[in-house]
Design a protein around this motif. Sequence first.
Motif, PDB file in Angstrom:
ATOM      1  N   ALA D  29       0.852  -1.190   0.000  1.00 32.53           N
ATOM      2  CA  ALA D  29       0.000   0.000   0.000  1.00 32.53           C
ATOM      3  C   ALA D  29       0.884   1.235   0.000  1.00 32.53           C
ATOM      4  CB  ALA D  29      -0.901   0.036   1.231  1.00 32.53           C
ATOM      5  N   ILE D  30       0.363   2.309  -0.578  1.00 34.91           N
ATOM      6  CA  ILE D  30       1.076   3.586  -0.529  1.00 34.91           C
ATOM      7  C   ILE D  30       0.134   4.611   0.084  1.00 34.91           C
ATOM      8  CG2 ILE D  30       2.142   5.427  -1.895  1.00 34.91           C
ATOM      9  CD1 ILE D  30       2.893   3.350  -3.981  1.00 34.91           C
ATOM     10  N   VAL D  31       0.615   5.323   1.119  1.00 38.45           N
ATOM     11  CA  VAL D  31      -0.187   6.356   1.753  1.00 38.45           C
ATOM     12  C   VAL D  31       0.478   7.700   1.456  1.00 38.45           C
ATOM     13  CG1 VAL D  31      -1.180   7.235   3.886  1.00 38.45           C
ATOM     14  CG2 VAL D  31      -0.869   4.774   3.559  1.00 38.45           C
ATOM     15  N   SER D  32      -0.239   8.565   0.758  1.00 35.02           N
ATOM     16  CA  SER D  32       0.356   9.837   0.360  1.00 35.02           C
ATOM     17  C   SER D  32       0.033  10.907   1.389  1.00 35.02           C
ATOM     18  CB  SER D  32      -0.188  10.241  -1.019  1.00 35.02           C
ATOM     19  OG  SER D  32       0.396  11.436  -1.434  1.00 35.02           O
ATOM     20  N   ARG D  33       1.073  11.596   1.870  1.00 38.04           N
ATOM     21  CA  ARG D  33       0.941  12.749   2.759  1.00 38.04           C
ATOM     22  C   ARG D  33       0.201  12.480   4.073  1.00 38.04           C
ATOM     23  NH1 ARG D  33      -0.085  16.653  -2.538  1.00 38.04           N
ATOM     24  NH2 ARG D  33       1.192  15.273  -3.780  1.00 38.04           N
ATOM     25  N   PRO D  34       0.600  11.410   4.797  1.00 39.05           N
ATOM     26  CA  PRO D  34       0.021  11.200   6.127  1.00 39.05           C
ATOM     27  C   PRO D  34       0.532  12.286   7.068  1.00 39.05           C
ATOM     28  CG  PRO D  34       1.877   9.723   5.824  1.00 39.05           C
ATOM     29  CD  PRO D  34       1.662  10.430   4.504  1.00 39.05           C
ATOM     30  N   ASP D  35      -0.284  12.716   8.011  1.00 45.55           N
ATOM     31  CA  ASP D  35       0.246  13.656   9.010  1.00 45.55           C
ATOM     32  C   ASP D  35       1.046  12.866  10.047  1.00 45.55           C
ATOM     33  OD1 ASP D  35      -1.561  12.544  10.801  1.00 45.55           O
ATOM     34  OD2 ASP D  35      -3.036  14.122  10.502  1.00 45.55           O
ATOM     35  N   PRO D  36       1.804  13.564  10.911  1.00 47.34           N
ATOM     36  CA  PRO D  36       2.713  12.828  11.811  1.00 47.34           C
ATOM     37  C   PRO D  36       2.016  11.766  12.646  1.00 47.34           C
ATOM     38  CG  PRO D  36       3.252  15.169  11.801  1.00 47.34           C
ATOM     39  CD  PRO D  36       1.994  15.014  10.994  1.00 47.34           C
ATOM     40  N   GLU D  37       0.801  12.061  13.155  1.00 48.47           N
ATOM     41  CA  GLU D  37       0.108  11.037  13.956  1.00 48.47           C
ATOM     42  C   GLU D  37      -0.183   9.783  13.147  1.00 48.47           C
ATOM     43  OE1 GLU D  37      -2.491  14.139  16.319  1.00 48.47           O
ATOM     44  OE2 GLU D  37      -0.758  14.447  14.970  1.00 48.47           O
ATOM     45  N   LEU D  38      -0.772   9.990  11.988  1.00 46.74           N
ATOM     46  CA  LEU D  38      -1.119   8.840  11.147  1.00 46.74           C
ATOM     47  C   LEU D  38       0.145   8.068  10.797  1.00 46.74           C
ATOM     48  CD1 LEU D  38      -3.110   7.206   9.459  1.00 46.74           C
ATOM     49  CD2 LEU D  38      -2.862   8.874   7.638  1.00 46.74           C
ATOM     50  N   HIS D  39       1.202   8.831  10.503  1.00 51.60           N
ATOM     51  CA  HIS D  39       2.482   8.216  10.172  1.00 51.60           C
ATOM     52  C   HIS D  39       2.951   7.299  11.306  1.00 51.60           C
ATOM     53  CE1 HIS D  39       6.669   7.982   8.838  1.00 51.60           C
ATOM     54  NE2 HIS D  39       6.212   8.389   7.653  1.00 51.60           N
ATOM     55  N   ALA D  40       2.916   7.863  12.507  1.00 48.58           N
ATOM     56  CA  ALA D  40       3.368   7.102  13.674  1.00 48.58           C
ATOM     57  C   ALA D  40       2.485   5.875  13.875  1.00 48.58           C
ATOM     58  CB  ALA D  40       3.340   8.002  14.906  1.00 48.58           C
ATOM     59  N   SER D  41       1.186   6.088  13.720  1.00 49.16           N
ATOM     60  CA  SER D  41       0.249   4.998  13.953  1.00 49.16           C
ATOM     61  C   SER D  41       0.470   3.864  12.957  1.00 49.16           C
ATOM     62  CB  SER D  41      -1.169   5.563  13.872  1.00 49.16           C
ATOM     63  OG  SER D  41      -2.061   4.592  13.444  1.00 49.16           O
ATOM     64  N   LEU D  42       0.710   4.222  11.689  1.00 50.31           N
ATOM     65  CA  LEU D  42       0.955   3.178  10.695  1.00 50.31           C
ATOM     66  C   LEU D  42       2.272   2.463  10.971  1.00 50.31           C
ATOM     67  CD1 LEU D  42      -0.303   5.110   7.526  1.00 50.31           C
ATOM     68  CD2 LEU D  42      -1.307   3.013   8.475  1.00 50.31           C
ATOM     69  N   ARG D  43       3.265   3.224  11.430  1.00 52.68           N
ATOM     70  CA  ARG D  43       4.538   2.596  11.786  1.00 52.68           C
ATOM     71  C   ARG D  43       4.336   1.599  12.933  1.00 52.68           C
ATOM     72  NH1 ARG D  43       9.059   3.469   9.438  1.00 52.68           N
ATOM     73  NH2 ARG D  43       9.158   5.173   7.938  1.00 52.68           N
ATOM     74  N   ARG D  44       3.513   2.020  13.918  1.00 50.52           N
ATOM     75  CA  ARG D  44       3.234   1.117  15.032  1.00 50.52           C
ATOM     76  C   ARG D  44       2.555  -0.157  14.547  1.00 50.52           C
ATOM     77  NH1 ARG D  44       1.900   5.499  17.925  1.00 50.52           N
ATOM     78  NH2 ARG D  44      -0.265   5.335  17.266  1.00 50.52           N
TER      79      ARG D  44
END
Lengths: 213, 213, 213, 213, 213, 213, 213, 213
Positions: D29-44
């Motif tokens: 999957a590719i997520v374009s322009r996640p904000d920092p929270e979403l980014h962190a959450s997806l990393r988690r």
Amino acid sequence: MPEVIYAPGKSPELVERLVAQLLQRTGRAIVSRPDPELHASLRRLYGESHELTGSWVLGIHDRARPVPSTGGRVGVITAGSSDIPYAQEALVVAQQMGCVTREVYDVGVAGLHRLFPPLRELLEEGVDSIVVAAGMDGALPSVVAGLVNVPVIGLPTSTGYGAGGGGVGALLSMLQSCSPGLAVVNIDNGVGAGSMAALIANKAAEARKEARE
Amino acid sequence: MPEVIYAPGKSPELVERLVAQLLQRTGRAIVSRPDPELHASLRRLYGESHELTGSWVLGIHDRARPVPSTGGRVGVITAGSSDIPYAQEALVVAQQMGCVTREVYDVGVAGLHRLFPPLRELLEEGVDSIVVAAGMDGALPSVVAGLVNVPVIGLPTSTGYGAGGGGVGALLSMLQSCSPGLAVVNIDNGVGAGSMAALIANKAAEARKEARE
Amino acid sequence: MPEVIYAPGKSPELVERLVAQLLQRTGRAIVSRPDPELHASLRRLYGESHELTGSWVLGIHDRARPVPSTGGRVGVITAGSSDIPYAQEALVVAQQMGCVTREVYDVGVAGLHRLFPPLRELLEEGVDSIVVAAGMDGALPSVVAGLVNVPVIGLPTSTGYGAGGGGVGALLSMLQSCSPGLAVVNIDNGVGAGSMAALIANKAAEARKEARE
Amino acid sequence: MPEVIYAPGKSPELVERLVAQLLQRTGRAIVSRPDPELHASLRRLYGESHELTGSWVLGIHDRARPVPSTGGRVGVITAGSSDIPYAQEALVVAQQMGCVTREVYDVGVAGLHRLFPPLRELLEEGVDSIVVAAGMDGALPSVVAGLVNVPVIGLPTSTGYGAGGGGVGALLSMLQSCSPGLAVVNIDNGVGAGSMAALIANKAAEARKEARE
Amino acid sequence: MPEVIYAPGKSPELVERLVAQLLQRTGRAIVSRPDPELHASLRRLYGESHELTGSWVLGIHDRARPVPSTGGRVGVITAGSSDIPYAQEALVVAQQMGCVTREVYDVGVAGLHRLFPPLRELLEEGVDSIVVAAGMDGALPSVVAGLVNVPVIGLPTSTGYGAGGGGVGALLSMLQSCSPGLAVVNIDNGVGAGSMAALIANKAAEARKEARE
Amino acid sequence: MPEVIYAPGKSPELVERLVAQLLQRTGRAIVSRPDPELHASLRRLYGESHELTGSWVLGIHDRARPVPSTGGRVGVITAGSSDIPYAQEALVVAQQMGCVTREVYDVGVAGLHRLFPPLRELLEEGVDSIVVAAGMDGALPSVVAGLVNVPVIGLPTSTGYGAGGGGVGALLSMLQSCSPGLAVVNIDNGVGAGSMAALIANKAAEARKEARE
Amino acid sequence: MPEVIYAPGKSPELVERLVAQLLQRTGRAIVSRPDPELHASLRRLYGESHELTGSWVLGIHDRARPVPSTGGRVGVITAGSSDIPYAQEALVVAQQMGCVTREVYDVGVAGLHRLFPPLRELLEEGVDSIVVAAGMDGALPSVVAGLVNVPVIGLPTSTGYGAGGGGVGALLSMLQSCSPGLAVVNIDNGVGAGSMAALIANKAAEARKEARE
Amino acid sequence: MPEVIYAPGKSPELVERLVAQLLQRTGRAIVSRPDPELHASLRRLYGESHELTGSWVLGIHDRARPVPSTGGRVGVITAGSSDIPYAQEALVVAQQMGCVTREVYDVGVAGLHRLFPPLRELLEEGVDSIVVAAGMDGALPSVVAGLVNVPVIGLPTSTGYGAGGGGVGALLSMLQSCSPGLAVVNIDNGVGAGSMAALIANKAAEARKEARE
């Protein structure tokens, strides 16, 4: 409001017929942008019996049926010499609407010192409205409207090439002006500028006349 | 050529770190459009040891490492008060390139009489180049370039709304100018205008210096 | 500032009369875009007694009244061969303003290796300002201004078709440049570019002279 | 062709659900322009079991279902640092289409000397296609396409303000380029540039593979 | 990369001299948009000893020095019959770059059923890249790129009048396409489309060849 | 013609008061783009006594005063999912004008095979007119109008960014279409598209009814 | 000419200080677009001792120093209700220039029958000039200028979205009008329209007065 | 849908051959914009055996194979006399699609009183759809659609010069219209307007017929 015959693209015969009809009906006609032949031919046809004004735009009216003078006074100023044809359109329309006109040519902002003396004269003559024609940078109407207390009609002309050419830069600059008492017509629309200026002048002249009576 | 840090969209910490790096490396920094907090914080950090100029744009330089004066002389003129921030950008860049600067504000064409006295002063001081910032009708650079014999940089600014707003009318009017000795930079590009003006002034100053030696 | 007669749309007789007037008054004249007949005719009229430079643009000046050399040095660079006519306009204007000129043609970014040697030469000759003419992508002025420490005048030309054609893409690309020390004139405005470049060069030359005295 | 989830304007729950569906169906999957929270959450959520690449654009793929390497080789170059996010979009798309990628950042035409060494390296590594991202003057793709013999995809980015800002000047300059072997995608369309570059590279890689077999 | 001589505006003698020089130097030449006389004259001069292809664009090459076949395969599709001249430009350029070409004409979206059979044939022949030329609505490249897995070059053409005419609507529609694997060149830039398509095809062909060796 | 209340920028109280007035006067109301709270509140107020249709656009009408069914049949097709809100506007307007509606979503040209089956169904149901909503490349209305013999209203939507974004490319592509039987409304003007489609359908339905009587 | 304080972006304190200065100096002030708090606060400060007119634009003047009535008569017409704020700007400016004003709201061309009765009344009251404000299609000024013999100022407003939105379509339609006696100001420039209309009316009123004396 | 042969740029022989083919295949042909010679020649060839309609656009059909009358009724209105050629295109297309047509010319908004009587007649004749052609300000379609309850097709024409000229102002004004039941075609696209109007009318006529049977 006088009717204007736009000559380019029409045959000389058609223009001459339209002129004849207009003259018969109203005693006056305006021919916009006749070529030299048509110009000469119209001068031949009407030069003796009618008054003819202008060259690029040709105003024709029957001496026997003079345009009633309204007493309106319209000034016309151009920034450069290539703006003169469009200014003439405004002049001839205003004249045929009964106004006295006064023109000042070639006083653009690249040489501002040339503007002040004739502008002062215009004001001393008590013009009721002023058409200011300018192409290229279109700066002159802003300058004039900032200096006078008379309604100014900005007439952008299609001179100039490149970005903002064909009158676009001039039109936008006039629309952006922060000088009060300035409204504009479209690029090259000398007829519109002349009719607006004459209508304003005639309103004032009518008021002068009414009150006098 | 001084580097400019564009503050909006950057965290105060990032700007402060970039400033510190620049100061260490070159002894000077320019921060464009700091908000009041950042402004105050930078003043607290450097106000004693450094010279700080401007507000909307903040020039910082180390008193211990003064910008070597080139002897170049740059004038900056604005049409209105909303053009001042962009003019400041040009001023601060020119100062950090070693030029002496002189500004004249709020002398637009809607009230032309205010322009002449300060313009005469600028010329008497022998400026080597002039930045003229104007939004809306953008007419001022044409007027100035028509009056002086000094290279003029037109700086259109994004003031004005409607057709030709956001600086478009101003830019096009300047590009269409027929005044000689006028070139332009993009809308709001105070940095570009300042660097061009300073480069011109420094060329002249350098020539003065070389010949003197 | 020399006056420029734009030939297209004027009769050969009119151009010849205007040239004669200018030569008598100022000893020099510039005729822009004469057709081959007019060109030949002017060469016949003045070729012996006057110095004639250029072809697409024809600079004429009276050998008996030489343009006083200012010592200003102007470089002119073109990206392609279709930019040359506009570059010539700049060259002839700069020459008639007393500058020494040096041109470099056809070194556009599609073949960048051709740019470096002549650019180095220009710099070694100590040019005071450089006009860079480019149409189509308009990339060359950005490249040059990034490489030199001399004021650059970007001259976009109306080559190219389709989106951004007619010089629009070139103009916008130059306005967007982040190379410092670059200002632009309008599309095809070789006269404006030449007058700006010569004014800059003459400022520097004047400084060299003054200091020397 | 991988699917791209554009995060702005979508709730974090919606994005996470769409990611989960895509990962289950395709393993990537590719997520374009996640904000920092979403980014962190997806990393988690995926950081341990999946490979995650990029930041502004986040590529996620299941280590258990690796994207089959095609052997295609895509180079990505940016003119400035503000072009990097869009370049990343191209990089992540190309990677998920099985290509090996190589990036070169911040080598714009205002400082051309920085371009040559990394460009030479790219060529030595045998890239099959190159994406060149540039905003503002948009000059870099023309320069690169003039120097190499590899298909170049110009990716204009929305940096820059004023006339030609928001990527318009960059796009037009690229469309006007006379360097052969250059085609463009729309402003900021990193996904389109990446998919075109990868398709070209995969054609070449496929040919290498077929012929080898 | 073959050089292209743009005939309009050049005298027949000049074109013939340029062709002769090119043929001597490289064995091939492309003449874009010759008028019927020039066309006939070139056919007379070279028709026996050289291979001549195309009409609106004329490709000439010396039979004695054949363009080395690269094995690249380029497809060219047009939406309407007025797109054919621009498509021919792409075809002739690709042929002179050594590619085998295959064209499909007049299969626009107003009658979509005509598209499918020839498109299937193109794919079965294994084209490495496809140029899709379309004016007016410019919808065809989006449709094709959505149906195939081959890099598509959108070539907008200047057909159509009114809003979005002259190729503007077609270009914008192509730039807005969400079909992956589509990049565009400027309006009417058949040379650019052909060179990009041939470069892509030759990359693939080269890979086929290398691996085979 | 039903009246439409555009909710954004109005207070919930104002919208509720306007709805109450409209319902009392005409028995029906359309609220465009209510936020979730307003939506819920309107559902609470009218959910029991009235029929409510749509979400992004909310059609409310009094069950006690049903919209008289005209028998007109309107089809609505969208290219993508982001076009649905604007399509809904057209649907709700058409319903409140008495038409039976039928929608088909997400059948854009990047995946053309999804279009044919639902389009065939629409035709079999005998729709009198079809609204086709599309943003970005705007290609779908051309494709549909080329396939059917029913009047098509093209509804460009403001999806897409970059050149031609915000619906401009879609609008121009639709205006340039050469498919017969296609007319367009402005970008995002779902109300206009719906009213035109319903007027066409009602003309046909009226004819069916009249003839029957 | 009264001065106008544009409130948005200024602190309430700054606006109040500017108002106080203006009132002291000239006895009157215009505050454009105050928010409800500022509006209430100004009403509190001046409501008893001064006359306050308008809401979106607030005209304040000292009852002790009444604006001398000029006798000029200005009519203001709007096409829709969203044009009213801009019309108010014109009204308040004209009032503070000493004119009697009369407004007619919401008589656009989509329901033309509503226009005729109030227009007849305006004419019977003898207005000297008419401002016609219209957004979207901008058709009303053309219609009015075709019906009356009084100078008309077209005031395009920034209502409407999509192609021609933000007042562009309205402005262009007005510039294209062939009704005589119509000139325009820029989009949303109520101040400019009001000052032009009042200047025209005051010219006429002055004439009435002079002649009477 | 009848096919239209666009004559300009085609040789008389080619047009005559295309006409002959069309007549043989379908019994009818439309020739758009034939010059006087071609017009005369076609009249000579077909004037006796075929019915010929129109002049600027020439509709030809075989009396032996009459276009089956559908019973559809199409009205066509023009604002000025320069809109007539485009209106004729719509008329001839609608006639060849089997509709009865009725035209009303020269009833633009600058003299609104001329519009009402003929419009009433059109409605009394029960037209199923109306094409309204207007250039310059483009105001007429908005006015008409506000007065009638019949689908209106706005046909902007390329009359008018300056800003918004060439039909741009007219098109934008129509797109901005808030009159319901109005959709538009591109500038000068009389064929598109005629085909849309006829399709609508034929839908209604078909319904009348079906129900009757």
